[in-house]
Design a protein around this motif. Sequence first.
Motif, PDB file in Angstrom:
ATOM      1  N   PRO A 134      36.437  27.880  30.944  1.00  0.00           N
ATOM      2  CA  PRO A 134      35.839  28.654  32.049  1.00  0.00           C
ATOM      3  C   PRO A 134      35.093  27.805  33.063  1.00  0.00           C
ATOM      4  CG  PRO A 134      34.585  28.955  30.024  1.00  0.00           C
ATOM      5  CD  PRO A 134      35.805  28.182  29.648  1.00  0.00           C
ATOM      6  N   ASN A 135      34.860  26.528  32.790  1.00  0.00           N
ATOM      7  CA  ASN A 135      34.163  25.653  33.731  1.00  0.00           C
ATOM      8  C   ASN A 135      35.108  24.666  34.403  1.00  0.00           C
ATOM      9  OD1 ASN A 135      31.798  26.902  32.923  1.00  0.00           O
ATOM     10  ND2 ASN A 135      31.303  25.330  31.419  1.00  0.00           N
ATOM     11  N   SER A 136      36.397  24.962  34.419  1.00  0.00           N
ATOM     12  CA  SER A 136      37.366  24.020  34.957  1.00  0.00           C
ATOM     13  C   SER A 136      37.516  24.109  36.469  1.00  0.00           C
ATOM     14  CB  SER A 136      38.734  24.241  34.304  1.00  0.00           C
ATOM     15  OG  SER A 136      39.195  25.568  34.528  1.00  0.00           O
ATOM     16  N   LEU A 137      37.181  25.234  37.083  1.00  0.00           N
ATOM     17  CA  LEU A 137      37.352  25.425  38.518  1.00  0.00           C
ATOM     18  C   LEU A 137      36.003  25.705  39.169  1.00  0.00           C
ATOM     19  CD1 LEU A 137      40.537  27.718  38.594  1.00  0.00           C
ATOM     20  CD2 LEU A 137      40.416  25.234  38.754  1.00  0.00           C
ATOM     21  N   ARG A 138      35.946  25.479  40.460  1.00  0.00           N
ATOM     22  CA  ARG A 138      34.742  25.766  41.239  1.00  0.00           C
ATOM     23  C   ARG A 138      34.945  27.079  41.979  1.00  0.00           C
ATOM     24  NH1 ARG A 138      30.244  23.343  42.690  1.00  0.00           N
ATOM     25  NH2 ARG A 138      30.902  21.447  41.587  1.00  0.00           N
ATOM     26  N   TRP A 139      34.010  28.007  41.768  1.00  0.00           N
ATOM     27  CA  TRP A 139      34.146  29.356  42.297  1.00  0.00           C
ATOM     28  C   TRP A 139      33.130  29.593  43.402  1.00  0.00           C
ATOM     29  CZ3 TRP A 139      38.083  32.342  40.391  1.00  0.00           C
ATOM     30  CH2 TRP A 139      38.663  31.924  39.201  1.00  0.00           C
ATOM     31  N   THR A 140      33.537  30.391  44.374  1.00  0.00           N
ATOM     32  CA  THR A 140      32.671  30.810  45.463  1.00  0.00           C
ATOM     33  C   THR A 140      32.590  32.325  45.462  1.00  0.00           C
ATOM     34  OG1 THR A 140      33.292  28.890  46.798  1.00  0.00           O
ATOM     35  CG2 THR A 140      32.296  30.747  47.952  1.00  0.00           C
ATOM     36  N   ALA A 141      31.382  32.855  45.456  1.00  0.00           N
ATOM     37  CA  ALA A 141      31.179  34.308  45.391  1.00  0.00           C
ATOM     38  C   ALA A 141      31.082  34.877  46.800  1.00  0.00           C
ATOM     39  CB  ALA A 141      29.908  34.633  44.605  1.00  0.00           C
ATOM     40  N   LYS A 142      31.833  35.934  47.033  1.00  0.00           N
ATOM     41  CA  LYS A 142      31.789  36.692  48.280  1.00  0.00           C
ATOM     42  C   LYS A 142      31.418  38.140  47.969  1.00  0.00           C
ATOM     43  CE  LYS A 142      33.484  33.361  50.963  1.00  0.00           C
ATOM     44  NZ  LYS A 142      32.802  32.803  52.142  1.00  0.00           N
ATOM     45  N   ARG A 143      30.803  38.791  48.942  1.00  0.00           N
ATOM     46  CA  ARG A 143      30.400  40.182  48.776  1.00  0.00           C
ATOM     47  C   ARG A 143      31.295  41.079  49.628  1.00  0.00           C
ATOM     48  NH1 ARG A 143      25.303  42.675  47.433  1.00  0.00           N
ATOM     49  NH2 ARG A 143      25.274  44.841  48.071  1.00  0.00           N
ATOM     50  N   LEU A 144      31.889  42.078  48.990  1.00  0.00           N
ATOM     51  CA  LEU A 144      32.717  43.043  49.696  1.00  0.00           C
ATOM     52  C   LEU A 144      31.807  44.098  50.308  1.00  0.00           C
ATOM     53  CD1 LEU A 144      35.669  43.835  50.295  1.00  0.00           C
ATOM     54  CD2 LEU A 144      35.591  45.288  48.267  1.00  0.00           C
ATOM     55  N   ALA A 145      31.671  44.053  51.633  1.00  0.00           N
ATOM     56  CA  ALA A 145      30.751  44.928  52.350  1.00  0.00           C
ATOM     57  C   ALA A 145      31.519  45.742  53.382  1.00  0.00           C
ATOM     58  CB  ALA A 145      29.651  44.124  53.037  1.00  0.00           C
TER      59      ALA A 145
END
Length: 513
Positions: A134-145
Amino acid sequence: MAPKSNSKTTVPDYKNIPHSHRLPVTHREVQRTFGKLSRHSLISLAQQWLAKKNRDFCRPYLLSDRDDDDEEEEDEQYTPAQSCEELQEIYKELAARKGGKREIQDRILEGDWRKGISMYQLATAEIQYLLDHPNSLRWTAKRLARIPNAKSAVLDMEVTNDSEHLPRFQAQTFMSNLSRELTPLMKAHYLLTKIKTLPMTILRVYIHDSPYSTEASLATDNSSPDSAKSVFFIWPNGSPFVYSSIANHLGQVISDDGRHLRDIVQQAIPKAFSRPSARYQLASTNFTTKSLDALLTYRGPGKSNAAAGGWSVFQDHSFSQNALDFITSQRGDAHEKKGADQETSAGATKQGPGRPKRTLEDTETSEAKRRREVAEGRFGTSAKPNDGRGLERFEVRIDDSFPQSRTSADGNNDVDTSDLSARPSNHNRRGRPSLLDRSLEEIEELGDSESWVPDVRAVFQGSHVFAGIRQLVEQGVVDGEKMPGWMTGEAGVTIGAVKEGRIRTKKGTVPGV
């Protein structure tokens, strides 16, 4: 009259890549993906492919598929099975005994699926590796607004139902809308699956940079080694956030083309949710990390507010009393604990005949105990070293004006700093521009002000940033009482600007919104 050609002409089409299309076992993406999986994961995937519901697009090479003209090769290592049920029994026996990973990998690629790996198999293999690491990729969080409608009246204290702000996630409708948005731009393979072990849904998009969606075009491997073809998107259950990442391999540098293709898919996602009466967009939350557990902690179900740091006790229900009576309950618990300790110590001196038992001396000094209690109050139940929710990087920019000295206040300082704030922050920087670089509007605003605001940035980097800061507080390196709140992680962001002790996002709004 020109003679007729027997060759079949291939023309561009408007179809997506189906699950049943196969890639050669020698394809670079197949070799990379299957080479990273463990023995247990390979066997689990083979059993999943042999299930009745997946046999249409995961069909193995059976004895009935051998042509009559093809004679049995003498050096054939794996004899084709007669049915899928026989293969299921074989893989059950392989799972019951010990062995190496290479044995299972060779049997899959050179034996049971020697004719090629379907797009569905490749997609499930990449998702399996993601769940294993689960730590193999870099994730970016976006908010659905939801984009506000100018025609509708908006009240400041309006209380509405959450269902009016977030769309319902219907897989079939969403995939149909997403495909309609992306098909004119690219050929892609889609796989949307719900994870049973984690509260989330994964969308994998395999981007095929070709106007054709045939197996022949897929088999042509003419892309550069650094090009990433898979993009992942995750929807946490009951959460307004979307996580996005590019499936890169170990040591692979993501090119600008890969980021551009990810942005294209990312822009199409809110359009797939939108309808004529409601339009949506993906807003930045300034949160990036490699840990899926940290994403679910900070941007998961019920985590739309910044309840981190010392406020985490209200978030994870660390106590059963009312939150408004927190101080009273804490004092009561402290008095009860103190009384219980006195009764235990008194009972220990009177227990048993003869000499009383000697209690172990408390090696922790009063100052160290006080620092530990301060750290517990500032961080709460968060920032533990082994909690699996570590953030690897935290970057801030200090927007406070430089404190004026006495000489500058009296007008005796001849140093001219009027043009320092107007300089671009990335004047001598190399590489990609940082999100903390000041925009032109901010530079003009600083140029008009009388005070000087230097470009000061602080970067915290490690395996668990806030757990390290908590240990520094406990050791007395950092003053836990004077430490600003953004150093405890209570803002819930990984990048932002700080002014007057409070962290803000780049646009000056509330962090994470």
